[in-house]
Design an enzyme around this catalytic site. Structure first.
Site, PDB file in Angstrom:
ATOM      1  N   ASN A   1      -3.974  36.421 199.717  1.00 12.96           N
ATOM      2  CA  ASN A   1      -3.363  36.646 198.404  1.00 12.96           C
ATOM      3  C   ASN A   1      -3.366  38.116 197.985  1.00 12.96           C
ATOM      4  O   ASN A   1      -3.306  38.425 196.795  1.00 12.96           O
ATOM      5  CB  ASN A   1      -4.066  35.804 197.344  1.00 12.96           C
ATOM      6  CG  ASN A   1      -4.099  34.336 197.708  1.00 12.96           C
ATOM      7  OD1 ASN A   1      -5.165  33.770 197.918  1.00 12.96           O
ATOM      8  ND2 ASN A   1      -2.933  33.713 197.834  1.00 12.96           N
TER       9      ASN A   1
ATOM     10  N   VAL B   1      -3.120  42.689 194.295  1.00 16.58           N
ATOM     11  CA  VAL B   1      -3.655  41.327 194.233  1.00 16.58           C
ATOM     12  C   VAL B   1      -2.626  40.383 193.621  1.00 16.58           C
ATOM     13  O   VAL B   1      -2.030  40.678 192.588  1.00 16.58           O
ATOM     14  CB  VAL B   1      -4.956  41.295 193.386  1.00 16.58           C
ATOM     15  CG1 VAL B   1      -5.479  39.874 193.226  1.00 16.58           C
ATOM     16  CG2 VAL B   1      -6.015  42.193 194.005  1.00 16.58           C
ATOM     17  N   CYS B   2      -2.443  39.242 194.268  1.00 15.34           N
ATOM     18  CA  CYS B   2      -1.557  38.183 193.770  1.00 15.34           C
ATOM     19  C   CYS B   2      -2.456  37.087 193.187  1.00 15.34           C
ATOM     20  O   CYS B   2      -3.088  36.338 193.921  1.00 15.34           O
ATOM     21  CB  CYS B   2      -0.703  37.644 194.924  1.00 15.34           C
ATOM     22  SG  CYS B   2       0.363  36.280 194.440  1.00 15.34           S
ATOM     23  N   LEU B   3      -2.537  37.050 191.865  1.00  8.27           N
ATOM     24  CA  LEU B   3      -3.415  36.115 191.169  1.00  8.27           C
ATOM     25  C   LEU B   3      -2.729  35.702 189.870  1.00  8.27           C
ATOM     26  O   LEU B   3      -2.235  36.565 189.134  1.00  8.27           O
ATOM     27  CB  LEU B   3      -4.764  36.791 190.883  1.00  8.27           C
ATOM     28  CG  LEU B   3      -5.846  35.992 190.174  1.00  8.27           C
ATOM     29  CD1 LEU B   3      -6.271  34.784 190.988  1.00  8.27           C
ATOM     30  CD2 LEU B   3      -7.054  36.881 189.889  1.00  8.27           C
TER      31      LEU B   3
END
Length: 158
Positions: free
Chosen positions: A84, A91-93
């Site tokens: 992710n 960051v992919c959150l």
């Protein structure tokens, strides 16, 4: 003082009083010695009893002028290995996505702890890099070996 700068200043005070053990976060110091409240240098410890344990992962937080209405961008170093995390390190959150889980009340502490959780428990439904995603979903042994190698690159600084 702008709304964003006021909120970030408040976050800094809150962080100094109450932050999780082993975490580090502070505004960047510019070359002239002044403080850039909109860019923070942080470190996230790998959670105990996980494959991430022993690593101390540097990450930056860049707050937009529209903060807290818009979320900050959080970035590891380029090439950070995680399903992710984009190749750029971003960051992919969901809590960092204004179209998904971002709400203005989310704190720096919640962001950094959320990223620590993401390290340990990747979200296979939101892949950001192919190699780590494929290893995590199809070859867990290879994934864990690569994470352990990455841990060695980021030893604690203290």
């Amino acid at each position: 003082m702008s709304i964003a700068k006021g909120r970030i200043t408040q976050e800094r005070k809150r962080w100094r009083k109450d932050h999780p053990p082993g975490f580090f976060a502070r505004p960047e110091t510019k070359e002239d010695g002044s403080t850039n409240m909109f860019r923070w240098k942080c470190h996230i410890p790998g959670r105990k009893d996980t494959i991430w344990e022993g690593g101390y992962y540097p990450i930056s937080i860049d707050f937009p002028e529209e903060y807290p209405q818009r979320p900050p961008k959080c970035k590891f170093s380029e090439g950070f290995y995680h399903p992710n995390v984009y190749p750029s390190g971003t960051v992919c959150l969901s809590i960092l996505n204004e179209d998904e889980g971002w709400v203005p009340s989310i704190t720096v502490k919640q962001i950094l702890m959320g990223i620590q959780d993401l390290l340990t428990d990747p979200n296979p439904n939101s892949p950001a890099q192919t190699d780590a995603y494929l290893d995590y979903t199809k070859n867990r042994d290879k994934y864990e070996l690569r994470v352990k190698k990455q841990v060695e690159k980021f030893p604690p600084k203290f």
